[in-house]
Design a protein around this motif. Structure first.
Motif, PDB file in Angstrom:
ATOM      1  N   SER A   1       7.831   1.180 -10.501  1.00  0.00           N
ATOM      2  CA  SER A   1       7.511   1.957 -11.709  1.00  0.00           C
ATOM      3  C   SER A   1       6.487   3.037 -11.422  1.00  0.00           C
ATOM      4  N   ASP A   2       5.750   2.863 -10.308  1.00  0.00           N
ATOM      5  CA  ASP A   2       4.617   3.758 -10.025  1.00  0.00           C
ATOM      6  C   ASP A   2       3.609   3.699 -11.174  1.00  0.00           C
ATOM      7  N   ALA A   3       3.431   2.508 -11.757  1.00  0.00           N
ATOM      8  CA  ALA A   3       2.525   2.335 -12.892  1.00  0.00           C
ATOM      9  C   ALA A   3       1.099   2.705 -12.508  1.00  0.00           C
TER      10      ALA A   3
ATOM     11  N   ILE B   1       0.874  -1.179   0.000  1.00  0.00           N
ATOM     12  CA  ILE B   1       0.000   0.000   0.000  1.00  0.00           C
ATOM     13  C   ILE B   1       0.910   1.228   0.000  1.00  0.00           C
ATOM     14  N   GLU B   2       0.458   2.302  -0.642  1.00  0.00           N
ATOM     15  CA  GLU B   2       1.184   3.575  -0.590  1.00  0.00           C
ATOM     16  C   GLU B   2       0.403   4.510   0.318  1.00  0.00           C
ATOM     17  N   ALA B   3       1.023   4.893   1.421  1.00  0.00           N
ATOM     18  CA  ALA B   3       0.334   5.702   2.422  1.00  0.00           C
ATOM     19  C   ALA B   3       0.893   7.114   2.440  1.00  0.00           C
TER      20      ALA B   3
ATOM     21  N   GLY C   1       5.839   4.784   2.216  1.00  0.00           N
ATOM     22  CA  GLY C   1       5.492   6.068   2.815  1.00  0.00           C
ATOM     23  C   GLY C   1       5.799   7.194   1.853  1.00  0.00           C
ATOM     24  N   SER C   2       4.814   8.056   1.612  1.00  0.00           N
ATOM     25  CA  SER C   2       4.939   9.131   0.628  1.00  0.00           C
ATOM     26  C   SER C   2       4.583  10.469   1.235  1.00  0.00           C
ATOM     27  N   VAL C   3       5.266  11.501   0.761  1.00  0.00           N
ATOM     28  CA  VAL C   3       4.826  12.867   1.060  1.00  0.00           C
ATOM     29  C   VAL C   3       4.383  13.485  -0.264  1.00  0.00           C
TER      30      VAL C   3
HETATM   31 FE    FE Z   1       3.300   8.794  -4.742  1.00  0.00          FE
END
Ligand code: FE
Ligand code: ZN
Ligand code: FE
Ligand code: ZN
Length: 264
Positions: free
Chosen positions: A224-226, A81-83, A107-109
């Motif tokens: 890849s952040d596809a 998961i991208e949180a 973990g993303s900002v």
């Molecule tokens: Fe992102």
């Protein structure tokens, strides 16, 4: 072959394709595994075009777990998961994450205060912005995210450069300090190829920042952040080459939030 641990699904409202199509693409490329990391709902508001809806999270988990159980086309499937890190909501994020058996959490900002700074729709806010201060603010927030202990992997670590904005000064010390913060937290960092297709035209992180991670012995994942099936594994030859250039010999993947290394 490396794994793509950062792909989305149509549930987030700005990606397309079925999970099976993403898996098929990964299998066609000969990747060893694919990890879904769609956008976790925000805990303080609904953003239907940015993240999946809160009520959709259990379905997402079930769908990806079912796929993982079938190991379709002979490929490993991970449930990630991208949180988003939003200061002040740490406990709510922790509660949401704890309800599901994720293999790993990116973990993303993407937000500084309420500004979605990487969203093309809010790009006018760069007009007249103090870019040096913006970069410091970004890395400060990212350091808080790392220190929160909520996440396993730092996603697209220098996302602040997305629209080709760079600070004027020497960043080496900032990068070294940040890499130490990540190392102390026991986290990995993502080598994310999506930046090659944004205005900046570079992998996240850039070479100098990746060198700092390498020096601090921070492990790497690949993503890849596809947001569409044909983007799975995109430009991984360049990502693997960059990692090798700065001295990486292995990469990491996760099962049940436990990392294991594999040779590059
Ligand atoms: Fe992102
Ligand atoms: Zn997205
Ligand atoms: Fe993403
Ligand atoms: Zn992302």
């Amino acid at each position: 072959m490396v794994a793509d641990l950062h792909v989305h699904t149509s549930r987030c409202g700005h990606a397309r394709g079925t999970p099976e199509e993403y898996v098929r693409r990964a299998a066609d490329l000969g990747l060893s595994a694919i990890g879904f990391a769609d956008h976790l709902p925000l805990t303080d508001r609904e953003e239907p075009t940015l993240t999946m809806a809160t009520e959709d999270l259990p379905d997402y988990v079930e769908e990806i777990r079912a796929l993982a159980g079938r190991a379709p086309m002979g490929i490993r499937v991970y449930l990630g998961i991208e949180a988003d890190y939003i200061a002040g909501t740490e406990e709510a994020i922790a509660r949401m994450l704890a309800r599901h058996p994720f293999d790993y959490v990116l973990g993303s900002v993407h937000f500084l205060d309420d500004w979605a700074f990487d969203h093309p729709g809010y790009r006018d806010r760069y007009e007249g912005l103090d870019i040096d201060a913006f970069w410091l603010d970004y890395f400060d927030t990212l350091s808080q995210a790392v220190s929160s202990g909520l996440f396993d992997v730092v996603a697209h670590p220098d996302l602040a450069k997305k629209f080709d904005v760079f600070p004027t000064g020497d960043m080496r010390e900032l990068y070294e300090d940040f890499a130490q913060t990540v190392a102390r937290a026991g986290m990995a960092v993502e080598v994310n190829t999506a930046g090659l297709h944004k205005p900046v035209g570079e992998i996240y992180p850039g070479k100098e920042l990746l060198e700092a991670f390498r020096a601090a012995r921070v492990p790497i994942t690949f993503g890849s952040d596809a947001h569409a099936p044909e983007e799975v594994g995109r430009d991984f030859d360049r990502a693997v080459a960059l990692a090798g250039e700065v001295g990486y010999r292995d990469w990491v993947r996760y099962e049940g939030r436990v990392p294991s290394l594999a040779p590059l």
